[in-house]
Design a protein around this motif. Structure first.
Motif, PDB file in Angstrom:
ATOM      1  N   GLU A 143     101.958 116.580  95.685  1.00  0.00           N
ATOM      2  CA  GLU A 143     102.737 117.660  95.068  1.00  0.00           C
ATOM      3  C   GLU A 143     103.718 117.115  94.045  1.00  0.00           C
ATOM      4  O   GLU A 143     103.908 117.709  92.982  1.00  0.00           O
ATOM      5  CB  GLU A 143     103.517 118.421  96.136  1.00  0.00           C
ATOM      6  CG  GLU A 143     102.773 119.574  96.726  1.00  0.00           C
ATOM      7  CD  GLU A 143     102.265 120.514  95.647  1.00  0.00           C
ATOM      8  OE1 GLU A 143     101.070 120.811  95.660  1.00  0.00           O
ATOM      9  OE2 GLU A 143     103.051 120.921  94.766  1.00  0.00           O
ATOM     10  N   ALA A 147     103.661 118.436  90.372  1.00  0.00           N
ATOM     11  CA  ALA A 147     104.790 119.183  89.824  1.00  0.00           C
ATOM     12  C   ALA A 147     105.407 118.462  88.636  1.00  0.00           C
ATOM     13  O   ALA A 147     105.693 119.079  87.596  1.00  0.00           O
ATOM     14  CB  ALA A 147     105.842 119.409  90.916  1.00  0.00           C
ATOM     15  N   SER A 148     105.602 117.145  88.764  1.00  0.00           N
ATOM     16  CA  SER A 148     106.227 116.451  87.639  1.00  0.00           C
ATOM     17  C   SER A 148     105.300 116.440  86.428  1.00  0.00           C
ATOM     18  O   SER A 148     105.768 116.562  85.286  1.00  0.00           O
ATOM     19  CB  SER A 148     106.630 115.029  88.021  1.00  0.00           C
ATOM     20  OG  SER A 148     105.613 114.416  88.751  1.00  0.00           O
ATOM     21  N   TYR A 150     103.279 118.839  85.707  1.00  0.00           N
ATOM     22  CA  TYR A 150     103.381 120.200  85.160  1.00  0.00           C
ATOM     23  C   TYR A 150     104.544 120.301  84.188  1.00  0.00           C
ATOM     24  O   TYR A 150     104.430 120.836  83.079  1.00  0.00           O
ATOM     25  CB  TYR A 150     103.518 121.199  86.301  1.00  0.00           C
ATOM     26  CG  TYR A 150     103.967 122.574  85.873  1.00  0.00           C
ATOM     27  CD1 TYR A 150     105.263 123.020  86.106  1.00  0.00           C
ATOM     28  CD2 TYR A 150     103.085 123.431  85.228  1.00  0.00           C
ATOM     29  CE1 TYR A 150     105.666 124.284  85.718  1.00  0.00           C
ATOM     30  CE2 TYR A 150     103.482 124.690  84.831  1.00  0.00           C
ATOM     31  CZ  TYR A 150     104.786 125.111  85.080  1.00  0.00           C
ATOM     32  OH  TYR A 150     105.183 126.351  84.682  1.00  0.00           O
ATOM     33  N   PHE A 151     105.703 119.756  84.604  1.00  0.00           N
ATOM     34  CA  PHE A 151     106.852 119.824  83.712  1.00  0.00           C
ATOM     35  C   PHE A 151     106.643 118.985  82.455  1.00  0.00           C
ATOM     36  O   PHE A 151     107.137 119.323  81.380  1.00  0.00           O
ATOM     37  CB  PHE A 151     108.119 119.397  84.443  1.00  0.00           C
ATOM     38  CG  PHE A 151     108.601 120.441  85.383  1.00  0.00           C
ATOM     39  CD1 PHE A 151     108.567 120.233  86.748  1.00  0.00           C
ATOM     40  CD2 PHE A 151     109.070 121.649  84.906  1.00  0.00           C
ATOM     41  CE1 PHE A 151     109.000 121.216  87.618  1.00  0.00           C
ATOM     42  CE2 PHE A 151     109.495 122.636  85.769  1.00  0.00           C
ATOM     43  CZ  PHE A 151     109.459 122.415  87.129  1.00  0.00           C
ATOM     44  N   TYR A 167     100.338 126.457  83.037  1.00  0.00           N
ATOM     45  CA  TYR A 167     100.184 127.358  84.181  1.00  0.00           C
ATOM     46  C   TYR A 167      98.793 127.250  84.768  1.00  0.00           C
ATOM     47  O   TYR A 167      98.595 127.186  85.978  1.00  0.00           O
ATOM     48  CB  TYR A 167     100.463 128.792  83.729  1.00  0.00           C
ATOM     49  CG  TYR A 167     100.310 129.799  84.816  1.00  0.00           C
ATOM     50  CD1 TYR A 167      99.265 130.720  84.788  1.00  0.00           C
ATOM     51  CD2 TYR A 167     101.187 129.838  85.886  1.00  0.00           C
ATOM     52  CE1 TYR A 167      99.116 131.639  85.791  1.00  0.00           C
ATOM     53  CE2 TYR A 167     101.038 130.753  86.898  1.00  0.00           C
ATOM     54  CZ  TYR A 167     100.002 131.660  86.838  1.00  0.00           C
ATOM     55  OH  TYR A 167      99.843 132.567  87.847  1.00  0.00           O
ATOM     56  N   LEU A 170      98.538 124.176  86.742  1.00  0.00           N
ATOM     57  CA  LEU A 170      99.211 124.265  88.032  1.00  0.00           C
ATOM     58  C   LEU A 170      98.360 125.040  89.033  1.00  0.00           C
ATOM     59  O   LEU A 170      98.234 124.652  90.199  1.00  0.00           O
ATOM     60  CB  LEU A 170     100.564 124.942  87.842  1.00  0.00           C
ATOM     61  CG  LEU A 170     101.549 124.784  88.973  1.00  0.00           C
ATOM     62  CD1 LEU A 170     101.926 123.341  89.126  1.00  0.00           C
ATOM     63  CD2 LEU A 170     102.783 125.617  88.694  1.00  0.00           C
ATOM     64  N   HIS A 174      96.755 123.496  92.492  1.00  0.00           N
ATOM     65  CA  HIS A 174      97.099 123.962  93.820  1.00  0.00           C
ATOM     66  C   HIS A 174      95.922 124.467  94.602  1.00  0.00           C
ATOM     67  O   HIS A 174      95.874 124.324  95.819  1.00  0.00           O
ATOM     68  CB  HIS A 174      98.212 125.009  93.751  1.00  0.00           C
ATOM     69  CG  HIS A 174      99.536 124.358  93.593  1.00  0.00           C
ATOM     70  ND1 HIS A 174     100.213 124.318  92.424  1.00  0.00           N
ATOM     71  CD2 HIS A 174     100.253 123.648  94.475  1.00  0.00           C
ATOM     72  CE1 HIS A 174     101.315 123.629  92.585  1.00  0.00           C
ATOM     73  NE2 HIS A 174     101.368 123.206  93.821  1.00  0.00           N
TER      74      HIS A 174
END
Lengths: 680, 314, 221
Positions: A143, A147-148, A150-151, A167, A170, A174
């Motif tokens: 994760e 997540a990092s 994604y940013f 998006y 992401l 997931h």
């Protein structure tokens, strides 16, 4: 210092920019130099730790009392983890060096702190994924990585398309993570018979013998999850959206190493935990690998955005790695450990090679983007004169990815071919017939990849400048960016001419995972000759190829320049037609036209040609407008229906939300009655 | 002993370098005879190359170093390939550098750099040649690989010297798989060396050029190297076909008189192969570019049938 | 002639039969199709003769001569006369394009090999390895009938299918009883005459021999 200690030091160093950089955010240049030097040092430490772990075959575990009570974090450094630490660390080192120059070139408004923090967290996440030794910690690290990244993908979030691509990334990440979680659940449950929670450690999973049905369920779930992250067709749609919009150093890391963590997951679960499996698992992996390889390269040929082209090539190369893995699985299920070792080493070697040359190519594309502010190849051309060093390094990357001797891409593809052509050793007639057809498809992929990179290099760097703004503003990039690319190119070269050393170093992986050794036969004739099975069967010497070519080139050059040899520069030959313009060159779209005609049935292609009505005479059109749109069929077959079904179901379920308080009270009332009935 | 092997290796490379233009001249002479024309003699290619070497090099203003280095690299790689294929003997120390699959990729290096050189100048001709060449080559690769794989099944190896040894000294068997592979190989040979029906080597019309379009801008010693390299490529491909399908006569190690016989036999086989090539070239017309998918598809089909025949019938 | 050498020649003939079957799939011109069919008949005849010589089953010589007369001389001549009379000249269009047809053909060959592999292992005949080729020829004949829409080519496909069945009989059981073979040969000859009559009818009704035109005979149009 044990390799494990070095790995821990690397993790701490990698996390340090997260704390240090926000403090000195005001001094931008200092912050950049400090943070990327720290990540570079941390990556180097990771490389050393990994190399030592593989070299000496040590296994070290540790338990960290973080996490939930009774569910601490476990860490383990074994040869497989060490190999992937090496891959991650090596590319991160080159990219950190490159990033110093690249991030300095960010416009003044962008926050360096935000970038550096997520960058450090991203690499830390990848290192932790590889080092994790229990399901809980693995998923936390997974994760963190997702997540990092994604940013980071959404770094330039003022554009709507960037947000949309991030998006999509992401969502698919997931979906994959849920599948991985379920697969760990199946394995953990069987490891401990649902009695306690201790089954979640990898040690417990390793020790269990799984019944075939549950093992198949676990394998399919985990393969689906990891394939979503790796970009295997048909779960690949996020790759060409997310990789181009991210900053180029992030794209290099994502394409080069983040996709490899999925390969790590597949290898870990299949060969380390599940150990015994039927041959059709390998068949699925092989078929998906072949499909990804061929479709990936065909999609790449249709692109004119440089970074999108490189992203689709990642799909292709993941396919090639899966071909090797699938073969290793098939050979293992038929109890042929020596051949399984060959296939596994081919797959892992290609993992390392791809990290190197894809990172190099993305760094080169980033340099071009940095200098020209263009991603569209149709607006470039002739950059070899303005950016000579970038051109050389990009050329090395192109030659490596096209699998041409004497660079590294060839060695791993050659080993994969040898593994494919040894399929007659399986005494199953249907497999002996079908697998060589796979070899023919791999040959097709290789040739199409070479065509694609002739296009990419030729249209970007050679010829004349096609763009609208003047080329004088384009300049070569600075020393740190060139340094990162130079080191990656050098590694590509050395991996190509010293394959026996690399195979000898990697041999312990084959031994531990499939029970066969390759290095003994591969290096039997010394470091110069690579003889995977036997010298009579096949042999290759990268160093000799390089030496031979170099000798003949030098001798020819000297002989021809023995007397004074002049060159006269003249304008290009224009066949008597004096008004040649740069627009008359071949563009990326026109280069790929024959292939588009031949393989076009695989895509949704719409070509429109408008002739702008002429003012003077119908026979002499004023202007011609040509529009081409190539779309991915999978979007319309798979994603759109699934998306629409999801929205449909959501709308139906949304009817539950009436908005009136009596209805909600009725829901509570009904629930209480039901519970009383069933628990009373 | 090793010195003897190195001598054989050197002799083989020299044969390649100096007999290749002779082979090209022979093919042109037979072709002209068959078409009722006269030609300047079997040794004309030598005079052509010598003339080009003495001429001045004229480069376009925006030609980069890739354009200048390509002829040398192409020449170098072709010579290396010549050192790997057994022409007259299987006692070649350099032959272990590459097996047949690596050999195919060495040809790919030549194609890659020639295509880049075609794109370097920035005219439409070069781009067109590069685009078509890469497309046709990618369609020909599966057929080539299947044909080579079928032969390697019979020779039980992918190393050329070993294959030649096994097949030359094995018993004489009628193998349909090899016959299919030979047909497929001939079709791929015509493709890779740019002969009719794929590409016309003597055309000057832009729309029908493939190989010529890529080397259109070269002049002087660069053009001499490229022409020599393409003659050597024709020679090498023909020799590769002979080594794979008709290897009787190639001397094993330590057999000096056998080598002299091998040289004579090689000349005879190449002469016959040249006549066959000319018959095919004169009898067929150049195909449309998009018909080549069917042509190369048939080559792939034949090669696959060969592989299937091996498993089914042998 | 030693047995193994005869078996090799038989394998070569089988390979050539397979090659002609593929050739029929991809050939565009009608006269080319006829020539390929004649060659296929020739290879079949030679193969039958060799099997007859090696195994000593003498009625195979008779059926070989029958095959040669019928399939190499008579049937092609009848079809050729038909083509001349009906003035058919153009190229044949196919339902699926040619590379796709080839790939389906290869898949069918692999499938038939997979099917016959157990039989091949159990059989003890000289010709056991050619059973896969025979089954493949049958399937390729059927594929040819499916992918073409000209009536004459469908007939040739049917005849190629029959070739495959005959070859399968030779491979599996050293030929059928003589009565059966004579009966089949006579049926083929009569069928050829009947085709001729039907072709004239179709041609006069629709003014073409494209079988897609027969879709007009549907009830609900």
């Amino acid at each position: 210092m044990t390799p494990f200690d070095i790995a821990m030091a690397s993790l701490f160093l990698m996390l340090s920019p997260v704390i240090l950089v926000p403090c000195c955010a005001r001094y931008r240049s200092f912050a950049i130099h400090l943070s990327f030097s720290l990540t570079a040092a941390a990556s180097l430490a990771a490389v050393i730790a990994g190399a030592l772990a593989v070299q000496y075959g040590t296994i070290t575990s540790a338990v960290v009392e973080m996490g939930l009570p009774d569910l601490p974090f476990h860490l383990r450094l074994d040869p497989l983890a060490g190999f992937f630490l090496c891959v991650i660390g090596l590319l991160s080192f080159f990219v950190s060096l490159y990033s110093i120059g690249y991030v300095k070139g960010f416009p003044a408004g962008r926050s360096v702190v935000r970038f550096v923090v997520f960058f450090a967290l991203f690499i830390t996440g990848m290192l932790l994924v590889v080092l994790a030794d229990d399901a809980f910690f693995f998923l936390i690290a997974w994760e963190l990585m997702a997540a990092s990244s994604y940013f980071l993908v959404m770094f330039e979030d003022e554009k709507a398309e960037n947000r949309r691509s991030a998006y999509l990334y992401l969502v698919i990440a997931h979906v994959g993570a849920i599948a991985i979680l379920l697969s760990f659940g199946v394995m953990a449950g069987l490891a401990n018979g649902f009695a306690s929670f201790q089954g979640y450690t990898f040690a417990a999973m390793r020790a269990t013998a799984y019944p075939v049905g549950w093992a198949t369920a676990a394998f399919l779930l985990s393969f689906f999850g990891f394939a979503a992250k790796a970009g295997v067709i048909p779960l690949h749609v996020w790759l060409p959206e997310a990789h181009p919009v991210a900053p180029s150093n992030v794209s290099a890391l994502m394409s080069g190493v983040m996709l490899k963590t999925s390969i790590y997951g597949i290898v870990r679960i299949t060969f380390d935990f599940l150990k015994v499996f039927p041959w059709w698992w390998g068949g699925i992996v092989l078929v998906l690998g072949l499909v990804s390889a061929v479709l990936g390269v065909l999609y790449a040929l249709m692109q004119h955005d440089l970074k999108r082209l490189l992203a689709y090539h990642s799909v292709e190369n993941i396919g090639i790695i899966l071909i090797g893995l699938g073969l290793a699985m098939i050979f293992t299920s038929f109890q042929l450990p020596a051949l399984a070792a060959l296939a596994l080493i081919a797959a892992l070697y290609h993992t390392l090679n791809h990290a190197m040359f894809k990172g190099l190519l993305f760094m080169g594309a980033g340099a071009v983007l940095h200098a020209t502010h263009e991603r569209n190849m149709e607006e470039m051309g002739g950059l070899i004169h303005r950016m000579p060093w970038t051109a050389v390094f990009f050329l090395v990357g192109c030659i490596s990815i096209a699998a041409l001797p004497p660079f590294n891409g060839f060695v791993s593809e050659w080993l994969t071919f040898q593994a494919l052509l040894l399929s007659p050793a399986l005494h199953r007639p249907i497999l002996s017939l079908l697998i060589p057809l796979g070899a023919a498809l791999l040959a097709l992929t290789g040739a199409l990849a070479a065509a694609c990179f002739v296009k990419a290099f030729g249209v970007t760097f050679l010829g004349h400048w096609r763009g609208h703004h003047p080329i004088q503003k384009v300049q070569e990039v600075d020393a740190t960016m060139r340094g990162g690319m130079l080191l990656a190119a050098a590694v590509c070269f050395f991996l190509g001419i010293l394959p026996t050393h690399v195979i000898t170093w990697m041999d312990i992986l084959a031994e531990r995972l499939v029970g066969g050794k390759l290095a003994a036969s591969a290096g039997a004739y010394g470091w110069l000759w690579l003889t995977p099975i036997a010298r009579e069967r096949a042999s290759y010497s990268g160093f000799n190829v390089f030496l031979g070519i170099a000798v003949v080139v030098v001798v020819a050059w000297l002989l021809l320049h023995a007397r004074k040899a002049d060159i006269r520069r003249v304008p290009i030959w224009d066949c008597g037609f004096e008004k040649l313009t740069p627009r008359m060159q071949y563009t990326a779209t026109s280069f790929a036209m024959p292939i588009r005609r031949i393989f076009g049935f695989l895509f949704r292609i719409r070509e429109e040609t408008d002739v702008v009505p002429p003012v003077r005479h119908p026979a002499y059109p004023e202007r011609l407008r040509y529009r081409l749109r190539v779309r991915d069929r999978f979007w319309y077959w798979l994603y759109q229906p699934v998306g629409e079904a999801a929205f449909f179901t959501a709308r139906k379920i949304g009817n539950l939300q009436q908005g009136r308080i009596q209805v909600y009270l009725i829901y509570s009332f009904v629930t209480i009655i039901v519970l009383l009935v069933f628990l009373g | 002993m090793i010195a003897y092997s190195l001598l054989i290796e050197a002799v083989q490379v020299l044969i390649l370098l100096f007999a290749a233009p002779l082979f090209a001249g022979w093919v042109k002479t037979v072709k002209c005879r068959m078409q009722g024309r006269t030609y300047a003699g079997v040794f004309q290619p030598y005079r052509d190359i010598a003339r080009l070497f003495s001429k001045e090099v004229i480069l376009a203003e925006n030609a980069s170093w890739i354009f200048r280095i390509t002829p040398y690299i192409v020449f170098g790689v072709t010579v290396i390939i010549g050192g790997i294929i057994p022409l007259i003997s299987t006692d070649l120390p350099f032959a272990a550098t590459a097996d047949v699959i690596a050999l195919v990729m060495l040809f790919a290096i030549i194609r890659f750099f020639t295509a880049l050189a075609g794109m370097d100048i920035g005219t439409a001709f070069g781009g067109m040649g590069s685009s078509r060449e890469m497309t046709i080559a990618s369609l020909a690769e599966p057929a080539m690989l299947m044909a080579i794989f079928t032969v390697s099944l019979a020779g039980k190896s992918t190393s050329l010297t070993h294959m030649v040894q096994v097949m030359a000294q094995g018993e004489l068997l009628l193998r349909p798989s090899l016959a299919f592979a030979l047909l497929a190989f001939i079709m791929v040979h015509l493709t890779e060396t740019g002969r009719v029906p794929v590409d016309n080597p003597s055309t000057h019309l832009e729309l029908t050029m493939i190989h010529e379009a890529m080397i259109l801008e070269y002049s002087g010693r660069h053009l001499a190297l490229m022409e020599w390299a393409s003659m050597m490529k024709l020679f090498i491909f023909s020799a590769l076909g002979i080594a794979l399908f008709c290897p009787w006569g190639i001397a094993p190690a330590e057999d000096f008189p056998g080598m002299l016989v091998a040289i004579v036999l090689l000349a005879a086989k190449l002469a016959v192969l040249g006549v066959i090539l000319v018959l095919i070239e004169t009898g067929l017309a150049k195909m449309r570019l998009f018909r080549l998918t069917e042509y190369l598809g048939s080559a792939f089909l034949l090669a696959t049938l060969g592989m299937l025949s091996f498993f089914i019938l042998e | 002639m030693p047995v193994s050498f005869a078996a090799q020649i038989n394998s070569v003939m089988a390979a050539l039969i397979l090659l002609t079957a593929f050739g029929l799939l991809i050939q565009r011109r009608i006269l080319g199709l006829l020539h390929l069919f004649a060659w296929q008949g020739l290879f079949l005849g030679i193969s039958t003769a060799i099997v007859g010589y090696v195994t000593g089953v003498h009625h195979l010589f008779v059926s070989s001569i029958l095959t040669l007369t019928l399939k190499v001389v008579l049937l092609p001549w009848i079809l050729y006369a038909l083509i001349r009379k009906l003035n058919i000249r153009k190229e044949i269009e196919t339902l699926v394009n040619i590379p796709a047809t080839m790939l389906i053909g290869i898949a069918l060959v692999i499938f038939s090999y997979h099917l016959t592999a157990p039989i091949t292992q159990l059989s003890s005949l000289v010709t056991r390895s050619t059973l896969a080729v025979a089954l493949a020829t049958v399937m390729l004949g059927l594929l040819m009938m499916v992918t073409r829409h000209h009536a004459v080519t469908q007939i040739i496909g049917f005849l190629a299918l029959e070739n495959g069945l005959f070859f399968a009989a030779t491979s599996a059981t050293y030929g059928m009883p003589m009565v059966v073979e004579l009966g089949v040969a006579l049926d083929l000859l009569i069928a050829a005459f009947i085709f001729g009559i039907f072709f004239f009818h179709i041609n006069t009704t629709f003014d073409s021999l494209d079988v897609e035109q027969m879709a007009k005979l549907k009830e609900g149009d």
